[in-house]
Design an enzyme around this catalytic site. Structure first.
Site, short mmCIF file in Angstrom:
data_model
loop_
_atom_site.label_atom_id
_atom_site.label_comp_id
_atom_site.label_asym_id
_atom_site.label_seq_id
_atom_site.Cartn_x
_atom_site.Cartn_y
_atom_site.Cartn_z
N ASP A 57 -20.00 -29.42 11.26
CA ASP A 57 -19.82 -30.70 10.57
C ASP A 57 -19.73 -31.88 11.53
OD1 ASP A 57 -19.87 -29.69 8.04
OD2 ASP A 57 -17.77 -29.12 8.09
N HIS A 113 -12.29 -23.97 13.80
CA HIS A 113 -12.85 -23.13 12.74
C HIS A 113 -11.99 -21.90 12.58
CE1 HIS A 113 -15.72 -20.86 10.34
NE2 HIS A 113 -16.25 -22.03 10.06
N1 CMC Z 1 -7.37 -30.93 15.46
C1 CMC Z 1 -6.18 -30.67 16.07
N2 CMC Z 1 -5.54 -29.50 16.03
C2 CMC Z 1 -6.12 -28.50 15.36
C3 CMC Z 1 -7.37 -28.68 14.70
C4 CMC Z 1 -8.00 -29.93 14.78
N3 CMC Z 1 -9.17 -30.14 14.18
N4 CMC Z 1 -7.72 -27.53 14.09
C5 CMC Z 1 -6.74 -26.65 14.34
N5 CMC Z 1 -5.77 -27.24 15.11
C6 CMC Z 1 -4.56 -26.59 15.65
C7 CMC Z 1 -3.49 -26.44 14.59
O1 CMC Z 1 -2.61 -27.53 14.56
C8 CMC Z 1 -2.83 -25.15 15.01
O2 CMC Z 1 -1.94 -25.44 16.05
P1 CMC Z 1 -0.58 -24.57 16.20
O3 CMC Z 1 -1.01 -23.16 16.45
O4 CMC Z 1 0.11 -25.21 17.36
O5 CMC Z 1 0.16 -24.72 14.92
C9 CMC Z 1 -3.96 -24.31 15.60
O6 CMC Z 1 -4.94 -25.28 16.04
C10 CMC Z 1 -4.62 -23.36 14.60
O7 CMC Z 1 -4.95 -24.11 13.43
P2 CMC Z 1 -4.91 -23.52 11.97
O8 CMC Z 1 -4.81 -24.64 10.98
O9 CMC Z 1 -3.88 -22.43 11.88
O10 CMC Z 1 -6.33 -22.84 11.90
P3 CMC Z 1 -7.12 -22.45 10.59
O11 CMC Z 1 -8.00 -21.34 10.98
O12 CMC Z 1 -6.19 -22.22 9.45
O13 CMC Z 1 -7.96 -23.78 10.25
C11 CMC Z 1 -9.70 -25.36 10.10
C12 CMC Z 1 -9.31 -23.92 10.49
C13 CMC Z 1 -11.22 -25.51 10.15
C14 CMC Z 1 -9.26 -25.65 8.65
C15 CMC Z 1 -9.00 -26.35 11.08
O14 CMC Z 1 -9.46 -26.11 12.41
C16 CMC Z 1 -9.24 -27.80 10.71
O15 CMC Z 1 -8.48 -28.35 9.88
N6 CMC Z 1 -10.30 -28.48 11.30
C17 CMC Z 1 -10.65 -29.81 10.91
C18 CMC Z 1 -11.47 -29.74 9.61
C19 CMC Z 1 -12.89 -29.24 9.84
O16 CMC Z 1 -13.58 -29.68 10.75
N7 CMC Z 1 -13.33 -28.33 8.93
C20 CMC Z 1 -14.71 -27.85 8.95
C21 CMC Z 1 -14.82 -26.38 9.21
S1 CMC Z 1 -16.54 -25.92 9.55
C22 CMC Z 1 -17.38 -26.13 8.06
C23 CMC Z 1 -17.01 -25.14 7.02
O17 CMC Z 1 -17.24 -23.92 7.25
O18 CMC Z 1 -16.53 -25.55 5.96
#
Ligand code: CMC
Length: 431
Positions: free
Chosen positions: A366, A308
């Site tokens: 989720d 998240h």
């Molecule tokens: N699986 C594997 N690696 C992950 C995941 C994941 N689900 N989420 C983040 N990472 C890694 C990512 O690769 C990155 O690694 P590095 O620092 O080595 O590059 C690090 O963790 C930080 O990720 P980020 O993409 O910079 O983080 P963000 O804050 O931009 O993204 C997120 C947050 C929710 C979009 C992301 O965690 C994700 O894509 N999760 C899966 C989709 C999901 O479950 N979304 C629902 C969110 S809750 C409901 C809502 O509020 O909508």
């Protein structure tokens, strides 16, 4: 907005600028950069808004490090346990919990607006049967401005109220109709003797040949899903609603924009993507393969339902949702469902893996909501529409707050331009 008592000093070359700092009720201090361009001739750069407060608000607060989510000061866990969705709607909209009489009036008001204009049935029938229910919802909610002209004038406080109630009341009807249409069953009209969640379940699962009797445990679980999704501060879809509204767009258009944004798999679409991922994994023995893919920087695959932007400890909604999932699965006697076995094992293995611990990636709301909805009998395509109907009150509350803000300006970000410099047009025969 409160007066600032502190300042940050920014020095760029020989220029020094004093920037006011505001201290919020809770959360980190905020540097006010509104006059930065005028004073220093520079923009700030923050594409994903990771360090930017886009507005001031009194509705919802999140402390991602501590796993705290409050609505108007009340913790989400307490609201999920002691309150119910329509009471939380009242709280979000009005700022205080209702008295018994206020709650009764509010529930009656919402209940009396659940039917949609009969002409809208024809509008639904214009969609292909195999359309995703979110596609139908974006279209139908946007089209509400064509059916409810009398509540589109945002300058009129009464029309704003009517539009708010109409959206909260009609969203379950619209989501259920999108579902019924997609499976080729007749639309089911709302019933005023049922509570909000039971009414939605009945509109989804009843057929003319056999009425659907709502189990109170399932109705409570549905209500909790609504409550846990009611609002979430300035997330992508809420910010979309605020940005759309900043131009003076009508409420139905703004909420349709929010639904469109919510659909993406990184936001509300994650619940569908998560369940599809669990089905693709299929059996617990394949989990290590998927965990390895999620960790592989050369593979775009991510564990859906994990991670998240704000929560870096745990998602407090997920804690309640997990408990609710256990109750529903036990009631339905599906604890041994293979998908649920995969979910439980995946959660365990990911939480034990240092990659996920180091990056503070925990199951989010989720991850568990999809499991409950699957057990209740909803197809995965309905997961995000259910999120949208629950989030409508959050979008509406934020929209109303924004319209009451005397400082309201059209949202208009700037950019870090990296394209070509000014150059002369080249005639086609010379290219
Ligand atoms: N699986 C594997 N690696 C992950 C995941 C994941 N689900 N989420 C983040 N990472 C890694 C990512 O690769 C990155 O690694 P590095 O620092 O080595 O590059 C690090 O963790 C930080 O990720 P980020 O993409 O910079 O983080 P963000 O804050 O931009 O993204 C997120 C947050 C929710 C979009 C992301 O965690 C994700 O894509 N999760 C899966 C989709 C999901 O479950 N979304 C629902 C969110 S809750 C409901 C809502 O509020 O909508």
């Amino acid at each position: 907005m409160a007066e600032s008592t502190k300042h940050a000093t920014l020095t760029i070359g020989d220029k020094t600028v004093e920037l006011p700092i505001f201290t919020p009720t809770a959360g980190p201090d905020v540097i006010d950069i509104r006059k930065l361009y005028a004073q220093a001739g520079v923009f700030t750069y923050d594409p994903g808004f990771t360090s930017t407060a886009s507005c001031d608000s009194t509705i919802t607060f999140i402390d991602g490090d501590e796993g705290i989510l409050t609505h108007r000061g009340y913790a989400i866990g307490e609201l999920a346990e002691k309150s119910h969705y329509l009471e939380v709607c009242y709280l979000l909209l009005n700022g205080e919990l209702p008295s018994p009489a206020e709650l009764e009036d509010f529930e009656a008001l919402v209940t009396n607006h659940t039917m949609i204009h009969e002409q809208m049935h024809n509008f639904f029938r214009g969609f292909r049967r195999d359309a995703h229910p979110m596609a139908t919802m974006v279209g139908v909610v946007g089209a509400m401005s064509a059916f409810y002209h009398d509540s589109t004038d945002i300058a009129d406080p009464w029309q704003r109220e009517v539009a708010s109630i109409r959206l909260i009341a009609k969203m379950p009807t619209i989501a259920a109709m999108a579902y019924k249409y997609s499976i080729g069953q007749p639309f089911v009209y709302p019933r005023n003797d049922l509570d909000y969640a039971s009414n939605f379940l009945r509109m989804c699962f009843s057929v003319p040949a056999e009425d659907y009797v709502v189990d109170p445990i399932l109705s409570r679980a549905m209500d909790r899903i609504f409550t846990l999704h009611a609002d979430h501060e300035q997330n992508a879809s809420t910010s979309t609603v605020r940005l759309a509204s900043s131009s003076g767009a009508n409420p139905f258009a703004c909420i349709a924009a929010g639904i469109a944004c919510l659909w993406g798999p990184a936001h509300g679409g994650a619940n569908q993507a998560c369940l599809e991922m669990l089905k693709e994994i299929g059996t617990p023995d394949r989990i290590p393969e998927f965990i390895a893919r999620a960790k592989d920087k050369n593979d775009p695959f991510r564990l859906m339902g994990f991670g998240h932007r704000v929560y870096k400890n745990f998602d407090p909604r997920a804690t309640v949702m997990k408990q609710s999932a256990d109750e529903v699965l036990e009631l339905l006697g599906v604890e041994n469902n293979p998908i649920l076995q995969v979910a439980k094992e995946l959660e365990k293995q990911a939480l034990e893996d240092p990659y996920f611990a180091d990056k503070k990636l925990f199951p989010n709301v989720d991850f568990y909501s999809g499991i409950i909805l699957e057990a209740m009998g909803f197809p995965t395509s309905m997961f995000t529409p259910i999120f949208a109907l629950a989030r409508t009150v959050g979008w509406i509350s934020q929209w109303k707050e924004q319209l009451n803000d005397p400082q309201l300006k059209i949202g208009r970000p700037r950019q870090l331009y990296q394209g070509a410099d000014l150059r002369a047009y080249v005639d086609i025969e010379k290219r």
